[in-house]
Design an enzyme around this catalytic site. Structure first.
Site, PDB file in Angstrom:
ATOM      1  N   ARG A 175       0.804  -1.214   0.000  1.00  0.00           N
ATOM      2  CA  ARG A 175       0.000   0.000   0.000  1.00  0.00           C
ATOM      3  C   ARG A 175       0.842   1.272   0.000  1.00  0.00           C
ATOM      4  O   ARG A 175       0.340   2.352  -0.230  1.00  0.00           O
ATOM      5  CB  ARG A 175      -0.994  -0.010   1.165  1.00  0.00           C
ATOM      6  CG  ARG A 175      -0.368  -0.323   2.492  1.00  0.00           C
ATOM      7  CD  ARG A 175      -1.375  -0.770   3.505  1.00  0.00           C
ATOM      8  NE  ARG A 175      -1.503   0.222   4.577  1.00  0.00           N
ATOM      9  CZ  ARG A 175      -2.658   0.655   5.029  1.00  0.00           C
ATOM     10  NH1 ARG A 175      -3.767   0.199   4.516  1.00  0.00           N
ATOM     11  NH2 ARG A 175      -2.709   1.534   5.994  1.00  0.00           N
ATOM     12  N   ARG A 179       7.775   6.650  -5.565  1.00  0.00           N
ATOM     13  CA  ARG A 179       7.630   7.598  -6.669  1.00  0.00           C
ATOM     14  C   ARG A 179       8.975   8.078  -7.177  1.00  0.00           C
ATOM     15  O   ARG A 179       9.847   8.442  -6.381  1.00  0.00           O
ATOM     16  CB  ARG A 179       6.801   8.803  -6.211  1.00  0.00           C
ATOM     17  CG  ARG A 179       5.435   8.424  -5.691  1.00  0.00           C
ATOM     18  CD  ARG A 179       4.459   9.566  -5.879  1.00  0.00           C
ATOM     19  NE  ARG A 179       3.207   9.255  -5.197  1.00  0.00           N
ATOM     20  CZ  ARG A 179       2.919   9.640  -3.968  1.00  0.00           C
ATOM     21  NH1 ARG A 179       3.774  10.371  -3.276  1.00  0.00           N
ATOM     22  NH2 ARG A 179       1.764   9.314  -3.436  1.00  0.00           N
ATOM     23  N   ARG A 258      -1.918  -7.331  16.288  1.00  0.00           N
ATOM     24  CA  ARG A 258      -1.004  -6.428  16.980  1.00  0.00           C
ATOM     25  C   ARG A 258      -1.871  -5.378  17.655  1.00  0.00           C
ATOM     26  O   ARG A 258      -2.917  -4.990  17.131  1.00  0.00           O
ATOM     27  CB  ARG A 258      -0.065  -5.684  16.005  1.00  0.00           C
ATOM     28  CG  ARG A 258       0.894  -6.515  15.240  1.00  0.00           C
ATOM     29  CD  ARG A 258       2.007  -7.107  16.033  1.00  0.00           C
ATOM     30  NE  ARG A 258       2.655  -6.167  16.936  1.00  0.00           N
ATOM     31  CZ  ARG A 258       3.284  -6.535  18.039  1.00  0.00           C
ATOM     32  NH1 ARG A 258       3.340  -7.813  18.382  1.00  0.00           N
ATOM     33  NH2 ARG A 258       3.873  -5.645  18.815  1.00  0.00           N
ATOM     34  N   ARG A 289       5.976   6.106  15.747  1.00  0.00           N
ATOM     35  CA  ARG A 289       5.756   7.457  15.206  1.00  0.00           C
ATOM     36  C   ARG A 289       5.204   8.394  16.274  1.00  0.00           C
ATOM     37  O   ARG A 289       4.719   7.950  17.317  1.00  0.00           O
ATOM     38  CB  ARG A 289       4.823   7.423  13.992  1.00  0.00           C
ATOM     39  CG  ARG A 289       3.542   6.664  14.208  1.00  0.00           C
ATOM     40  CD  ARG A 289       2.785   6.471  12.880  1.00  0.00           C
ATOM     41  NE  ARG A 289       1.686   5.534  13.040  1.00  0.00           N
ATOM     42  CZ  ARG A 289       0.974   5.007  12.070  1.00  0.00           C
ATOM     43  NH1 ARG A 289       1.229   5.335  10.824  1.00  0.00           N
ATOM     44  NH2 ARG A 289      -0.011   4.168  12.317  1.00  0.00           N
ATOM     45  N   GLU A 317       3.355   6.694  19.521  1.00  0.00           N
ATOM     46  CA  GLU A 317       2.672   5.430  19.203  1.00  0.00           C
ATOM     47  C   GLU A 317       3.622   4.239  19.366  1.00  0.00           C
ATOM     48  O   GLU A 317       4.672   4.195  18.722  1.00  0.00           O
ATOM     49  CB  GLU A 317       2.150   5.506  17.767  1.00  0.00           C
ATOM     50  CG  GLU A 317       1.309   4.323  17.371  1.00  0.00           C
ATOM     51  CD  GLU A 317       0.621   4.519  16.014  1.00  0.00           C
ATOM     52  OE1 GLU A 317       0.247   5.671  15.675  1.00  0.00           O
ATOM     53  OE2 GLU A 317       0.472   3.526  15.294  1.00  0.00           O
ATOM     54  N   TYR A 365      -7.273  -5.830   7.025  1.00  0.00           N
ATOM     55  CA  TYR A 365      -6.566  -4.572   7.242  1.00  0.00           C
ATOM     56  C   TYR A 365      -7.226  -3.531   6.335  1.00  0.00           C
ATOM     57  O   TYR A 365      -6.692  -3.183   5.293  1.00  0.00           O
ATOM     58  CB  TYR A 365      -5.111  -4.827   6.858  1.00  0.00           C
ATOM     59  CG  TYR A 365      -4.082  -3.768   7.173  1.00  0.00           C
ATOM     60  CD1 TYR A 365      -4.299  -2.768   8.088  1.00  0.00           C
ATOM     61  CD2 TYR A 365      -2.838  -3.807   6.550  1.00  0.00           C
ATOM     62  CE1 TYR A 365      -3.324  -1.830   8.368  1.00  0.00           C
ATOM     63  CE2 TYR A 365      -1.847  -2.875   6.824  1.00  0.00           C
ATOM     64  CZ  TYR A 365      -2.100  -1.891   7.727  1.00  0.00           C
ATOM     65  OH  TYR A 365      -1.128  -0.962   7.994  1.00  0.00           O
ATOM     66  N   ASP A 367      -8.785   0.080   5.202  1.00  0.00           N
ATOM     67  CA  ASP A 367      -8.857   1.513   5.421  1.00  0.00           C
ATOM     68  C   ASP A 367     -10.327   1.905   5.574  1.00  0.00           C
ATOM     69  O   ASP A 367     -11.225   1.130   5.239  1.00  0.00           O
ATOM     70  CB  ASP A 367      -8.234   2.253   4.233  1.00  0.00           C
ATOM     71  CG  ASP A 367      -6.735   2.471   4.443  1.00  0.00           C
ATOM     72  OD1 ASP A 367      -6.307   2.520   5.605  1.00  0.00           O
ATOM     73  OD2 ASP A 367      -6.007   2.592   3.441  1.00  0.00           O
TER      74      ASP A 367
END
Ligand code: FAD
Ligand code: UDP
Length: 392
Positions: A175, A179, A258, A289, A317, A365, A367
């Protein structure tokens, strides 16, 4: 349970979407329950009373989608800001932009490669990766080559999943885009933004749109309420968005998850890190993070929305091993999990009046946009049919 046509277990995105559709399209009476004391599931946000800053209670949530049906659907319940997500990562005391883009590559290799030169370099660094990666490590190396994988993914993933990258699904990393230009937007979707007045308000508007047809009962655990379970065992249509293995009393064993732990700090400074999300790629810092919430709504800060601009709220986190009874966050999805899941899904076929949906019910998982889409699709394909069959 008189006057209830459908029970929804879980007031997250999946449950609320089905409830809203069934109330407004089919005119049925719905009972929505959640064991928590708020609606919205993991996507919930609320205003921090001390600072006025909106915090996402279960971690940073950015809405993004390329699906026009989903975008139009959510826009019925809230206006969205034009927020665009950008993420940075600290590696060896240096800040790089993510996802890996030409800027990251040139900074990392101290070079000024053109897009074609960078592509060649990464292809060379990825030459040992198999054509069809079987796990996250192979997928990561195939995408960004050995050196960038080791710098930005290997240790971050080890902190996040505490499972070897060889054991994890390649999908987890697929995901993240790579670039070969300087575009450092985190998401590549057509639509992106944050609900103008917060997720909490968006979900309340969804619920309220059902009027008296939707009854909400918070602080109610399905497994501790005989009346609710009898509704299901008596054949009442039940949308179950809790963990599928728990529904079957872990008959084939537990699916692995998790968990995440957030350490909240309110700091007496205007700006802690200059951006909403800073990842920490190295093992030196135990957290994955830091989220600084005020940056999600710059439009509010400038018009004085934040109560005290001299303060900020950050969440550190930490990823955490999950144990039964704790909050599940990310499905691990090892091969063993996939096999158990198949068995549970097989068993679920014997319960035609129960729809298992959402990230816990489908062990996926997802979104937020995928969760909305999955609920809208199940409403159309399963729930509507169920009523047609049972009313004739
Ligand atoms: P949930 O939100 O989990 O809702 C399920 C509800 O069921 C919960 O409220 C729970 O309390 C309730 N429930 C469970 N068991 C019972 C029971 N026995 N009785 C009663 N109630 C019960 N998506 C994005 O699009 N963008 C992001 O930036 C993003 N960031 C994320 C960050 C993190 C850390 C995580 C973990 C996920 C993120 N997601 C993001 C994904 C997003 O959180 C999910 O897509 C969404 O929450 C799924 O909604 P749901 O309704 O399936 O599940
Ligand atoms: N990832 C990584 N380094 C990063 C960010 C992400 O290795 O700096 C990997 C990691 O394995 C993570 C996956 O990419 O689980 C997906 O990351 P994303 O930020 O999209 O997921 P989230 O944790 O927000 O759901």
């Amino acid at each position: 349970m008189k006057n209830v046509d459908m029970l929804v277990v879980g007031a997250g995105i999946f449950g609320l979407t089905i409830a809203e559709r069934v109330a407004n399209e089919l005119g049925k009476k719905i009972l929505v329950i959640d064991k928590r004391n708020h609606i919205g599931g993991n996507s919930y946000s609320e205003i921090d009373t001390e600072t006025g800053i909106e915090c996402h209670k279960y971690g940073a949530h950015i809405f993004h989608t390329s699906n026009t049906i989903v975008w139009e659907y959510v826009n019925r319940f809230s206006k969205f800001t034009n927020y665009q997500h950008r993420v940075y990562s600290v590696h060896n005391n240096e800040v790089f932009s993510l996802p890996i883009n030409l800027g990251t590559i040139n900074q990392f290799f101290r070079a000024n490669f053109t897009p074609d030169e960078a592509k060649k370099l990464i292809a060379n660094q990825a030459k040992d990766a198999p054509e069809v990666p079987k796990n996250l490590k192979e997928q990561g190396i195939k995408l960004i080559g050995q050196s960038l994988f080791e710098a930005f993914v290997m240790n971050y993933t080890a902190k996040q999943w505490q499972t070897s990258a060889e054991e994890l699904s390649p999908d987890i990393i697929k995901r993240l885009p790579v670039r070969y230009n300087y575009n450092n937007r985190y998401f590549s979707d057509v639509y992106e933004g944050l609900p103008k007045n917060g997720y909490g308000r968006l979900f309340k508007t969804m619920l309220d749109s059902g009027g008296e047809k939707i009854t909400l009962r918070l602080g109610t655990d399905y497994f501790n309420d005989n009346e609710l379970r009898e509704f299901t065992s008596g054949g009442g249509l039940t949308i179950f968005t809790g963990p599928i293995d728990q529904f079957f009393d872990y008959k084939y064993g537990e699916l692995s998850w998790r968990s995440v732990m957030f350490k909240k700090e309110t700091l007496p400074i205007h700006d802690f890190q200059g951006c909403p999300v800073m990842n920490y790629a190295d093992l030196e810092q135990p957290f994955t993070r830091i989220i600084e919430f005020k940056h999600f709504h710059p439009e509010r800060t400038s018009n004085g929305y934040s109560k005290d601009s001299r303060k900020t709220v950050i969440y550190k986190e930490f990823s955490k091993e999950w144990k039964k009874g704790e909050e599940p966050y990310y499905p691990v999805g090892t091969r063993d999990d996939q096999e158990k899941l198949k068995k549970y899904q097989q068993l679920a076929k014997q319960y035609p009046n129960v729809v298992f949906g959402g990230r816990l019910g489908e062990y996926a998982y997802y979104d937020m946009d995928v969760t909305f889409l999955s609920a809208l699709t199940m409403f159309k394909n399963i729930v509507t049919d169920w009523y047609k069959k049972h009313e004739n």
